[in-house]
Design a protein around this motif. Structure first.
Motif, PDB file in Angstrom:
ATOM      1  N   ASN A   1      13.123 -58.402  -9.913  1.00 26.94           N
ATOM      2  CA  ASN A   1      14.384 -57.920  -9.244  1.00 26.94           C
ATOM      3  C   ASN A   1      14.266 -56.801  -8.482  1.00 26.94           C
ATOM      4  OD1 ASN A   1      15.693 -59.922 -10.787  1.00 26.94           O
ATOM      5  ND2 ASN A   1      16.018 -58.834 -12.696  1.00 26.94           N
ATOM      6  N   LEU A   2      15.058 -56.701  -7.351  1.00 27.13           N
ATOM      7  CA  LEU A   2      15.159 -55.395  -6.541  1.00 27.13           C
ATOM      8  C   LEU A   2      15.932 -54.255  -7.169  1.00 27.13           C
ATOM      9  CD1 LEU A   2      15.320 -57.337  -3.224  1.00 27.13           C
ATOM     10  CD2 LEU A   2      13.282 -56.041  -4.338  1.00 27.13           C
ATOM     11  N   SER A   3      15.319 -53.351  -7.295  1.00 31.27           N
ATOM     12  CA  SER A   3      16.247 -52.041  -7.978  1.00 31.27           C
ATOM     13  C   SER A   3      16.517 -51.009  -6.673  1.00 31.27           C
ATOM     14  CB  SER A   3      15.550 -51.467  -9.097  1.00 31.27           C
ATOM     15  OG  SER A   3      14.672 -52.239  -9.682  1.00 31.27           O
ATOM     16  N   GLN A   4      17.821 -50.646  -6.614  1.00 29.88           N
ATOM     17  CA  GLN A   4      17.965 -49.649  -5.578  1.00 29.88           C
ATOM     18  C   GLN A   4      17.959 -48.382  -5.996  1.00 29.88           C
ATOM     19  OE1 GLN A   4      19.273 -51.021  -2.573  1.00 29.88           O
ATOM     20  NE2 GLN A   4      18.646 -53.028  -3.643  1.00 29.88           N
ATOM     21  N   ASN A   5      17.662 -47.311  -5.074  1.00 28.66           N
ATOM     22  CA  ASN A   5      17.765 -46.193  -5.052  1.00 28.66           C
ATOM     23  C   ASN A   5      16.357 -45.501  -6.015  1.00 28.66           C
ATOM     24  OD1 ASN A   5      20.027 -45.986  -4.053  1.00 28.66           O
ATOM     25  ND2 ASN A   5      21.180 -46.403  -5.727  1.00 28.66           N
ATOM     26  N   PHE A   6      15.302 -46.079  -6.363  1.00 28.58           N
ATOM     27  CA  PHE A   6      14.079 -45.549  -6.590  1.00 28.58           C
ATOM     28  C   PHE A   6      13.511 -44.907  -5.405  1.00 28.58           C
ATOM     29  CE2 PHE A   6      14.468 -48.232 -10.384  1.00 28.58           C
ATOM     30  CZ  PHE A   6      13.825 -47.630 -11.297  1.00 28.58           C
ATOM     31  N   LYS A   7      12.788 -43.807  -5.747  1.00 28.39           N
ATOM     32  CA  LYS A   7      11.767 -43.240  -4.596  1.00 28.39           C
ATOM     33  C   LYS A   7      10.508 -43.648  -5.271  1.00 28.39           C
ATOM     34  CE  LYS A   7      14.453 -40.083  -2.150  1.00 28.39           C
ATOM     35  NZ  LYS A   7      14.387 -38.825  -1.423  1.00 28.39           N
ATOM     36  N   VAL A   8       9.435 -43.982  -4.569  1.00 28.55           N
ATOM     37  CA  VAL A   8       8.269 -44.532  -4.858  1.00 28.55           C
ATOM     38  C   VAL A   8       7.127 -43.705  -4.191  1.00 28.55           C
ATOM     39  CG1 VAL A   8       9.270 -46.551  -5.536  1.00 28.55           C
ATOM     40  CG2 VAL A   8       8.095 -46.290  -3.572  1.00 28.55           C
ATOM     41  N   PHE A   9       6.090 -43.614  -4.939  1.00 25.38           N
ATOM     42  CA  PHE A   9       4.739 -43.217  -4.460  1.00 25.38           C
ATOM     43  C   PHE A   9       3.552 -44.140  -5.044  1.00 25.38           C
ATOM     44  CE2 PHE A   9       1.148 -40.369  -3.985  1.00 25.38           C
ATOM     45  CZ  PHE A   9       1.538 -39.820  -2.517  1.00 25.38           C
ATOM     46  N   TYR A  10       2.968 -44.418  -4.085  1.00 25.72           N
ATOM     47  CA  TYR A  10       1.691 -45.247  -4.479  1.00 25.72           C
ATOM     48  C   TYR A  10       0.407 -44.518  -3.997  1.00 25.72           C
ATOM     49  CZ  TYR A  10      -1.967 -48.629  -4.819  1.00 25.72           C
ATOM     50  OH  TYR A  10      -3.034 -49.349  -5.022  1.00 25.72           O
ATOM     51  N   VAL A  11      -0.682 -44.283  -5.053  1.00 26.55           N
ATOM     52  CA  VAL A  11      -1.770 -43.756  -4.507  1.00 26.55           C
ATOM     53  C   VAL A  11      -3.152 -44.517  -5.089  1.00 26.55           C
ATOM     54  CG1 VAL A  11      -1.698 -41.776  -6.168  1.00 26.55           C
ATOM     55  CG2 VAL A  11      -3.078 -41.379  -3.981  1.00 26.55           C
ATOM     56  N   LYS A  12      -4.067 -44.507  -4.277  1.00 24.39           N
ATOM     57  CA  LYS A  12      -5.333 -45.240  -4.946  1.00 24.39           C
ATOM     58  C   LYS A  12      -6.495 -44.412  -4.547  1.00 24.39           C
ATOM     59  CE  LYS A  12      -8.354 -49.198  -3.780  1.00 24.39           C
ATOM     60  NZ  LYS A  12      -8.469 -50.705  -3.450  1.00 24.39           N
ATOM     61  N   VAL A  13      -7.418 -44.120  -5.510  1.00 24.77           N
ATOM     62  CA  VAL A  13      -8.471 -43.595  -5.195  1.00 24.77           C
ATOM     63  C   VAL A  13      -9.543 -44.328  -5.309  1.00 24.77           C
ATOM     64  CG1 VAL A  13     -10.062 -41.439  -5.715  1.00 24.77           C
ATOM     65  CG2 VAL A  13      -7.576 -41.177  -5.632  1.00 24.77           C
ATOM     66  N   GLY A  14     -10.652 -44.416  -4.192  1.00 24.48           N
ATOM     67  CA  GLY A  14     -11.936 -45.198  -4.420  1.00 24.48           C
ATOM     68  C   GLY A  14     -12.778 -44.217  -3.762  1.00 24.48           C
ATOM     69  N   LYS A  15     -14.205 -44.863  -3.640  1.00 26.10           N
ATOM     70  CA  LYS A  15     -15.350 -44.164  -3.289  1.00 26.10           C
ATOM     71  C   LYS A  15     -15.326 -43.962  -1.564  1.00 26.10           C
ATOM     72  CE  LYS A  15     -18.616 -43.573  -6.424  1.00 26.10           C
ATOM     73  NZ  LYS A  15     -19.232 -42.184  -6.590  1.00 26.10           N
ATOM     74  N   ARG A  16     -14.615 -45.101  -1.036  1.00 24.75           N
ATOM     75  CA  ARG A  16     -14.427 -44.943   0.334  1.00 24.75           C
ATOM     76  C   ARG A  16     -12.997 -45.654   0.653  1.00 24.75           C
ATOM     77  NH1 ARG A  16     -16.978 -50.558   1.920  1.00 24.75           N
ATOM     78  NH2 ARG A  16     -16.749 -49.651   4.024  1.00 24.75           N
ATOM     79  N   ASN A  17     -12.725 -45.804   1.967  1.00 27.09           N
ATOM     80  CA  ASN A  17     -11.441 -46.239   2.120  1.00 27.09           C
ATOM     81  C   ASN A  17     -11.129 -47.814   2.241  1.00 27.09           C
ATOM     82  OD1 ASN A  17     -10.228 -43.802   2.724  1.00 27.09           O
ATOM     83  ND2 ASN A  17     -10.798 -43.487   4.566  1.00 27.09           N
ATOM     84  N   ALA A  18     -12.235 -48.437   2.650  1.00 27.78           N
ATOM     85  CA  ALA A  18     -12.217 -49.731   2.784  1.00 27.78           C
ATOM     86  C   ALA A  18     -12.896 -50.471   1.696  1.00 27.78           C
ATOM     87  CB  ALA A  18     -12.630 -50.473   4.013  1.00 27.78           C
ATOM     88  N   MET A  19     -12.706 -51.718   1.252  1.00 25.62           N
ATOM     89  CA  MET A  19     -13.565 -52.580   0.009  1.00 25.62           C
ATOM     90  C   MET A  19     -14.049 -51.743  -0.836  1.00 25.62           C
ATOM     91  SD  MET A  19     -13.565 -55.381   0.563  1.00 25.62           S
ATOM     92  CE  MET A  19     -15.154 -56.145  -0.450  1.00 25.62           C
ATOM     93  N   ALA A  20     -12.986 -50.719  -1.396  1.00 29.97           N
ATOM     94  CA  ALA A  20     -13.221 -49.745  -2.571  1.00 29.97           C
ATOM     95  C   ALA A  20     -12.713 -50.364  -3.640  1.00 29.97           C
ATOM     96  CB  ALA A  20     -12.773 -48.394  -2.286  1.00 29.97           C
ATOM     97  N   ILE A  21     -13.410 -50.410  -5.029  1.00 29.30           N
ATOM     98  CA  ILE A  21     -12.838 -50.868  -6.142  1.00 29.30           C
ATOM     99  C   ILE A  21     -12.117 -49.573  -6.803  1.00 29.30           C
ATOM    100  CG2 ILE A  21     -13.194 -51.680  -8.709  1.00 29.30           C
ATOM    101  CD1 ILE A  21     -15.623 -53.166  -7.253  1.00 29.30           C
ATOM    102  N   SER A  22     -10.843 -49.758  -7.090  1.00 32.87           N
ATOM    103  CA  SER A  22     -10.130 -48.231  -7.728  1.00 32.87           C
ATOM    104  C   SER A  22     -10.975 -47.513  -8.422  1.00 32.87           C
ATOM    105  CB  SER A  22      -8.877 -48.647  -7.929  1.00 32.87           C
ATOM    106  OG  SER A  22      -8.047 -49.293  -7.311  1.00 32.87           O
TER     107      SER A  22
END
Lengths: 187, 288
Positions: B172-193
């Protein structure tokens, strides 16, 4: 007991029919059954991108597609772009910018760049970097490759400033021949 | 020696018959971004590949009222190309942007990423934070809906029975959330988190709702329930953030592996949580 199934895959519009095992990859089919050795096998596990081809209109790593999943479908390798304006522009730009060193990553780089420029003809440099991030170049020639893609998108004048003295001056006629050979791949 | 077989059903019903026939040996093949490397490495030797990559019933992204539906064979690229996803679920969009690389994204599917159940599954983090439900079907159990929070049971393990197929993911879509996503890997592409974190906060003076999902920090992707409970009703201030990060560290259980040590992952989690919390408060990338 081997369990072969017959597939027909249209490789650069040429139908190639051959028996394959269920787990055989499109990459193995292309190299060993269709003779399309311009598609390079690097890591064979989806990391390096040298085996990139155009499949269902998208750039995909052919080591991550089952040959059987390509049955009755079109696959384009780097040899399937003769006369294609965008690809020829890209190839010439790769040559002009010295974006080819050992050449192993080049077929995959070109196809990823081609699919990217088709969808995004006026990219930023950052977008170009992301677009080729699934293709490894172990000669560490990324800068020249990015220059080449940028120049293919915006024309020669656009990168002259950015590359300045970066690319070597070679007489144009000579370079064309060498470049075409390299970009098509030999073995 | 590898002994595999291959079938290409033309509809879901046929796929379900095949999987009930071959049970544990059956493997649904869509993007094959995990199956083929597993076959090449010898991890997978004996299987019946059931090719679901062209089944129309498993494709499509749609919004039905307040509910979003994503077909299981939707590729990560298709998520990125969807204006619905970009505009309405920025957390999922951000995670898709950081998924593998653009070429792999053309093949890898949402359903495949969940079914493979890697502790670092990059689709799991946003979908957990979105309180997703996984809709699955089999011949013997029919259609059922599983909350994603109950879906993963261990590395590579889910509650799915061997004969169940994931049809779609819904939330379900919820309104008014502010969100942040971050992933850290060894490199930018093809990185397993090494670690990934998705935080969604609903703030109206105090924190009205909090959702925090984490990847690669426990045997499965997880929600940090106790941290969420703690945050509810609190004022979004530094002291609360510090306390919440301490609770968060008691909820994770990372391993040491080739990508990083347990100790590093613990410190990383603390810093990623604070980064996410501050970013949401400052409105930086304040995606609602």
């Amino acid at each position: 007991m081997k369990n072969y199934k017959l597939v027909t895959i249209f490789v650069n519009e040429r139908p190639v029919t051959a028996p394959v095992e269920p787990h055989e990859s499109l990459l193995d089919f292309l190299r060993h059954k269709a003779g399309a050795v311009e598609v390079k096998c690097g890591c064979n596990q989806g990391d390096c991108g040298t085996c990139t081809v155009l499949f269902k209109g998208k750039a995909v790593k052919s080591c991550l597609v089952l040959a059987l999943q390509a049955n009755e479908k079109d696959v384009r390798t780097i040899k399937g772009f003769t006369g294609d304006f965008l690809m020829e522009k890209l190839q010439e730009s790769f040559v002009r910018n010295g974006a080819v060193q050992c050449g192993f990553c080049t077929p995959g780089m070109l196809i990823s760049s081609y699919a990217f420029l088709q969808a995004n003809p006026q990219p930023t440099r950052e977008e170009i970097k992301t677009a080729i991030s699934g293709n490894l170049c172990r000669c560490t020639g990324y800068k020249k490759i990015i220059d080449a893609v940028e120049e293919a998108a915006f024309g020669e004048a656009s990168t002259k400033k950015a590359t300045s003295s970066g690319s070597p001056e070679i007489s144009e006629g000579q370079e064309e021949v060498k470049g075409t050979y390299l970009l098509l791949g030999g073995g | 020696m590898i002994s595999c077989d291959y079938f290409k059903p033309s509809e879901v019903g046929e796929a379900l018959k095949l999987v009930s026939q071959f049970k544990e040996r059956a493997l649904f093949a869509a993007g094959c971004t995990n199956i083929l490397p597993d076959i090449h490495s010898g991890k997978q030797k004996d299987c019946v590949l059931i090719d679901i990559s062209d089944l129309e019933e498993l494709t499509g992204i749609s919004k039905c009222g307040n509910s979003m539906r994503i077909g299981s064979s939707t590729t990560i690229s298709e998520l990125l190309d969807s204006s619905l996803i970009r505009d309405e679920t920025p957390l999922l969009y951000e995670a898709a942007l950081n998924f593998a690389d653009p070429v792999v994204r053309n093949r890898a599917t949402v359903g495949g990423n969940l079914a493979y159940a890697s502790p670092a599954a990059d689709m799991a983090v946003p979908l957990l934070a979105l309180d997703s439900r996984v809709v699955v079907q089999s011949l013997d159990q029919g259609l059922r809906e599983i909350s994603l929070r109950e879906f993963f049971v261990g590395p590579g393990k889910t509650v799915l029975s061997p004969s169940e197929l994931i049809l779609r993911v819904e939330f379900n879509l919820s309104q008014n959330f502010k969100v942040f996503y971050v992933k850290v890997g060894k490199r930018n592409a093809m990185a397993i988190s090494l670690a990934s974190l998705g935080l969604a906060l609903k703030i109206d003076q105090t924190i009205k709702d909090a959702r925090l999902a984490l990847g690669a920090l426990a045997p499965t992707p997880i929600r940090a329930w106790r941290t969420e409970d703690f945050l509810m009703g609190k004022f979004p201030e530094d002291k609360v953030m510090e306390e919440a990060s301490e609770i968060l560290l008691s909820e994770i259980n990372p391993i040491s592996d080739i990508r990083g040590s347990r100790e590093y992952r613990v410190e990383l989690t603390r810093s990623l949580f604070k980064r996410a919390f501050r970013a949401i408060l400052s409105g930086e990338r304040g995606l609602s």
